[in-house]
Design an enzyme around this catalytic site. Structure first.
Site, PDB file in Angstrom:
ATOM      1  N   SER A 731       0.802  -1.220   0.000  1.00 16.10           N
ATOM      2  CA  SER A 731       0.000   0.000   0.000  1.00 16.10           C
ATOM      3  C   SER A 731       0.836   1.271   0.000  1.00 16.10           C
ATOM      4  O   SER A 731       1.853   1.381   0.684  1.00 16.10           O
ATOM      5  CB  SER A 731      -0.924   0.015   1.215  1.00 16.10           C
ATOM      6  OG  SER A 731      -1.600   1.247   1.315  1.00 16.10           O
ATOM      7  N   ARG A 756       3.375   7.713  -9.144  1.00 21.13           N
ATOM      8  CA  ARG A 756       3.755   6.313  -9.299  1.00 21.13           C
ATOM      9  C   ARG A 756       4.671   6.078 -10.497  1.00 21.13           C
ATOM     10  O   ARG A 756       5.602   5.268 -10.422  1.00 21.13           O
ATOM     11  CB  ARG A 756       2.495   5.460  -9.435  1.00 21.13           C
ATOM     12  CG  ARG A 756       1.687   5.366  -8.163  1.00 21.13           C
ATOM     13  CD  ARG A 756       0.355   4.686  -8.391  1.00 21.13           C
ATOM     14  NE  ARG A 756      -0.335   4.457  -7.125  1.00 21.13           N
ATOM     15  CZ  ARG A 756      -1.533   3.911  -7.034  1.00 21.13           C
ATOM     16  NH1 ARG A 756      -2.180   3.550  -8.138  1.00 21.13           N
ATOM     17  NH2 ARG A 756      -2.093   3.718  -5.860  1.00 21.13           N
ATOM     18  N   HIS A 859      -0.165  -2.256 -12.933  1.00 23.47           N
ATOM     19  CA  HIS A 859      -1.157  -2.021 -11.880  1.00 23.47           C
ATOM     20  C   HIS A 859      -2.489  -1.480 -12.387  1.00 23.47           C
ATOM     21  O   HIS A 859      -3.534  -1.856 -11.868  1.00 23.47           O
ATOM     22  CB  HIS A 859      -0.568  -1.053 -10.856  1.00 23.47           C
ATOM     23  CG  HIS A 859      -1.474  -0.752  -9.706  1.00 23.47           C
ATOM     24  ND1 HIS A 859      -2.001  -1.742  -8.898  1.00 23.47           N
ATOM     25  CD2 HIS A 859      -1.965   0.425  -9.225  1.00 23.47           C
ATOM     26  CE1 HIS A 859      -2.758  -1.197  -7.975  1.00 23.47           C
ATOM     27  NE2 HIS A 859      -2.763   0.115  -8.148  1.00 23.47           N
ATOM     28  N   ALA A 904      -8.564   5.654  -7.812  1.00 23.77           N
ATOM     29  CA  ALA A 904      -9.332   4.564  -8.421  1.00 23.77           C
ATOM     30  C   ALA A 904     -10.579   4.252  -7.608  1.00 23.77           C
ATOM     31  O   ALA A 904     -11.659   4.047  -8.167  1.00 23.77           O
ATOM     32  CB  ALA A 904      -8.469   3.311  -8.564  1.00 23.77           C
TER      33      ALA A 904
END
Length: 925
Positions: A731, A756, A859, A904
């Protein structure tokens, strides 16, 4: 006198106070207080509803010190400002004719640091509780011990001023008072520890100051009770003769009742398991004449008159009742009327029963909740034999059905069964039978087996329903009809289904996988939203415009501006939509690319995915929404330019046609389809994926066949922190909680809180192509997900930085210099090395120290079908396809060239509910 009359007759305590009967509501934590420990109106009404016919209510434990709360949402009595709120509870109970007693406590070493602002808990000795992940407490000084006793006295004074009829001193459940008496937790060498007499000094001092406050502020009718746990499992630990020794001393000083804290009234020893004698019988046999004058209270497993009667027959004077009082607010009146009660709660009756939302989600309460919506379901009675597969074994499950409920579930004998296997089977069996539905949470540690059993029950129910329909002359081959068909059971699909149902539509969920949850169940960080009430409560200043700009920047300005604006504007409402349905995301952290704490997650800091899916499934079950698992949508049927139905194929190869006016496609992205990933991004060949195996892009292909356009298909995100052996996502909240990234040489190499894509690129650029997330006990304590990683074996831990460096094979001097430099940046709140400006929360200096080896993995696929701001699917000419809607990762354009962590989950709820609303609106005319 009959036993029933005994229970209902008045009872006089040693101080002369008369209770109108021998029945008490047991103290049960509800976690319903405000963040600062004050009382909510919901809590007042909960107690008001349960007062009246029962003689006495013992209100849940109140912490006497701001270091002492052992639960999120706990209520406090640690300052005078709390008196007014507690007075409302006392007045509500007494106005109905019941006595009101308040339990007071301090959690001691059982306190989670994240509940007290990251501070270190206090205890008699600096010895952590013998449980995984327990924090190391700080030993109280002699002066602090005296101060703690005074705080208990202040708590008693406040309880009196709030109007309570008495207090119960909580000397049980391994909290601070018990910790002082236990040789396991108290290894002091001063007057407060060592011998049994010294260890008894603290509980006796608390009783003494309680008497002092009662004499000063109350009258002789004030009730003083004491709750105790009779034994401890630990070695050394409290044994039953130790308990009797303490109780004799308490009785000599004067106490109005003693309250066994056990799970069942007739529980035998947990230490000497060979002796079946109930502890209450031992207690009665061993007590002195003085102790025999003190009434003793039993608790645990009391539902009907016979249960209470059994307790009285074995020696209890008073009976405390727990879960039955939750399920039946008027429990005492019901048993007085001779009712035989079953311990269950109608899933539709939370509000009517005045059960607060946090309490509704407790496992012991959830286990009582039964889905009464299946009252309309009809089955052909009989036993159905289903063969299913878990990860390792073929299971034969016998499912027995009656006309309107699941009667039994049996596991056929198999040589592969172990004690653990059969135990977890019994747990999932009990959940399904209690809820009367297969859509329940899996058993932790036995997910594959649980899902196999759930699948067997679902298949049996479907076969039985078909058999009944055929028997009654129905045509099973005739097309079924629903207002809305939702394809996919991740967060977006479930949210769409709930919203459509709540607007009056009949809804069918179709899921190609054998389990509900999709990729959402793997989500970890949280849900981003700006200008929420939870931010306001915590004093976080945020703005939607800043959220918009940071998301646009994170997406490299490739985001669809209209979709992004709708996303940002609707995010706070989405947080409230979840809260209204019992899914509270009120703990807040941050993720890479965000400059403000706006990532909302569960109160306990756990990963958001499982919590979210569990809550959404409860809502699906409560509404009786139909779900087909192991069923694929082969084709969307069109009538002219409008959606008219779907053609389905289940795992039995049956073809099913369903008529519908609206379809919501929420099937997720295509990260698990390596061929599709490589088609658009050849450079990602060979990367692992964090996604579940159902993320194949099937929904995109399905919609393309009816003319849908696509966008951003080459925008594929790799997540920087993936455990490579299991493809398990670590996480972002760990870094957001204050962790750092170091290379194999022990050096930081990049700003951990960058987006990211940039962090992933920095790791890939390292010679070793991997890195370590490094964090300390402070970060672990505030992130429940870290405990999961430890349990899965991902984490290397050590008592010191030197030991950790040695275990990781890195240079200790370089690693220590890295920590010193980072800790200096935290102190100055300025990272000169890499420009990190967020999550500089605390120095990494509290052992043990932890590290997880990670590398990037595929991902998220930002590309997908095109939609407008109403969630309508657009064709290649950017015109709506009538009746087709989409939400979640199947959609492109929202996240642009890079998705920010936490966006998301916001996406699936925002556009899932939007699509559900529009689909229902169209279907209902």
């Amino acid at each position: 006198m009959t036993s029933n009359e005994r229970i209902l007759q008045p009872f006089t305590l040693p101080n002369g106070t008369e209770l109108k009967n021998r029945l008490l509501m047991a103290p049960m934590t509800t976690c319903t207080g405000y963040f600062d420990g004050t009382v909510t109106s919901e809590l007042v009404e909960y107690y008001r509803a349960r007062a009246g016919s029962i003689g006495t209510i013992i209100v849940e434990c109140c912490f006497i010190d701001d270091y002492g709360l052992a639960f999120p949402g706990a209520i406090g009595i640690d300052n005078d400002e709390k008196i007014a709120g507690l007075a409302k509870i006392a007045e509500a109970i007494k106005a109905q004719g019941s006595k009101a007693i308040l339990q007071i406590y301090h959690g001691g070493r059982m306190v989670d640091p994240q509940l007290i602002g990251g501070r270190q808990p206090v205890a008699p000795s600096a010895i952590a509780a013998p449980r995984e992940g327990a924090a190391m407490p700080r030993a109280l000084s002699g002066e602090e011990v005296e101060g703690m006793i005074a705080k208990f006295g202040d708590g008693v004074r406040r309880a009196i001023l709030a109007g309570f009829d008495g207090v119960e001193i909580h000397g049980a459940n391994t909290y601070l008072i018990q910790q002082f008496y236990s040789p396991n937790s108290n290894q002091r060498d001063d007057e407060w520890g060592g011998s049994r007499d010294n260890r008894a000094r603290f509980p006796l001092a608390v009783l003494d100051i309680t008497h002092k406050m009662a004499r000063q502020y109350a009258d002789d009718a004030f009730i003083i009770g004491y709750r105790f746990s009779p034994e401890e499992m630990e070695v050394p630990g409290i044994r039953f003769d130790d308990t009797m020794y303490l109780l004799e001393k308490l009785a000599a000083r004067g106490v109005d009742y003693l309250h066994f804290s056990v799970g069942a009234t007739l529980r035998p020893s947990i230490v000497d398991t060979s002796d079946p004698t109930p502890l209450i019988e031992k207690y009665c046999a061993m007590r002195s004449e003085t102790l025999a004058q003190v009434p003793v209270m039993g608790v645990g497993g009391v539902v009907n008159v016979a249960d209470a009667e059994l307790g009285l027959d074995h020696g209890y004077d008073l009976i405390a009742v727990g879960r039955a009082c939750i399920a039946y607010p008027d429990w005492a009146a019901r048993i007085a009327a001779g009712e035989e009660l079953e311990l269950f709660i109608d899933s539709t009756q939370r509000e009517a029963l005045h059960i607060p939302e946090p309490l509704w989600r407790f496992s012991l309460v959830e286990a009582m909740i039964r889905d009464m919506s299946m009252g309309d379901a009809k089955f052909k009675p009989g036993m159905f034999v289903e063969t299913v597969q878990d990860d390792a074994n073929e299971l034969v499950i016998n499912v027995s059905l009656e006309n309107d409920h699941i009667a039994d579930i049996e596991l056929a004998a198999s040589p592969v069964q172990t004690v653990e296997f059969t135990t977890s089977f019994e747990e999932i069996r009990e959940r399904i039978l209690t809820a009367n539905t297969p859509h329940v949470d899996a058993i932790s540690g036995a997910t594959s087996q649980s899902e196999a059993v759930k699948k067997a029950v679902a298949k049996a129910m479907l076969k039985s329903s078909k058999a009944l329909a055929a028997e009654e002359g129905g045509n099973d081959a005739a097309p079924k009809s629903y207002d809305v068909v939702v394809v996919g059971s991740g967060g977006a699909g479930l949210a769409a289904a709930i919203q459509a149902h709540d607007e009056g539509a009949s809804v069918l969920i179709v899921e190609k996988m054998p389990t509900i949850g999709g990729n959402t169940i793997k989500a970890s960080a949280g849900m981003n939203a700006a200008e929420t009430r939870f931010q306001r409560v915590k004093g976080i200043q945020d703005s939607k415009e800043l959220f918009y700009q940071e998301t646009l920047k994170g997406g490299h300005n490739k985001n669809n501006p209209q979709l992004l604006r709708r996303f940002v504007e609707n995010a706070p409402q989405a947080i409230e939509w979840l809260a209204d349905r019992g899914i509270m995301l009120n703990d807040i952290t941050t993720t890479g690319g965000m400059s403000i704490d706006r990532t909302h997650r569960p109160r306990d800091g756990s990963a958001v995915g499982g919590y979210l899916i569990s809550g959404l499934v409860r809502n699906i079950t409560k509404r009786g929404i139909d779900v087909l698992l192991d069923t694929s949508v082969e084709e969307i049927l069109m009538s002219g330019d409008e959606v008219s139905g779907v053609r389905l194929v289940n795992d039995e190869k049956e073809v099913i046609e369903v008529q519908t006016k609206s379809i919501v496609v929420a099937t997720g992205g295509f990260s698990a389809n390596s061929a599709m990933v490589v088609k658009y991004r050849p450079d990602l060949d060979g990367f692992v994926t964090t996604n579940h195996k159902g993320a194949t892009g099937s929904g995109i292909a399905l919609l393309e066949r009816i003319g849908a356009g696509t966008v951003d298909m080459g925008e594929i995100q790799i997540h920087p922190t993936v455990e490579q052996q299991t493809s398990y996502l670590i996480s972002e909240s760990i870094r957001g909680g204050g962790a750092i990234l170091v290379n194999q040489q022990g050096n930081r190499f990049f700003n951990e809180m960058e987006t990211r894509d940039k962090v992933s690129a920095a790791i890939i650029a390292l010679p070793e192509h991997y890195a370590y997330i490094v964090f300390d006990e402070h970060v672990r304590a505030k992130n429940k997900a870290a405990d999961e990683y430890i349990a899965k074996g991902f984490v290397t831990s050590a008592s010191s930085p030197r030991e950790l460096a040695e275990k990781l094979g890195m240079d200790y001097h370089a690693f220590l210099a890295t920590l010193e430099c980072y800790n200096g940046a935290v102190e100055k709140q300025h990272d000169e090395q890499f420009g990190r400006t967020t999550a500089l929360r605390a120095p990494i200096n509290e052992g043990p120290f932890h590290a997880i080896r990670i590398a990037p993995g595929v991902h998220h696929t930002m590309g997908g079908v095109t939609i407008n701001t109403d969630g309508e699917v657009l064709n290649v000419d950017q015109q709506p396809i009538r009746g087709a809607y989409a939400a979640g990762e199947v959609v492109g354009g929202i996240h642009g060239g890079n998705r920010i962590g936490g966006n998301a989950v916001a996406d699936i709820i925002i556009f899932g509910t939007l699509a559900g609303h529009q689909a229902a609106k169209r279907a209902r005319g």
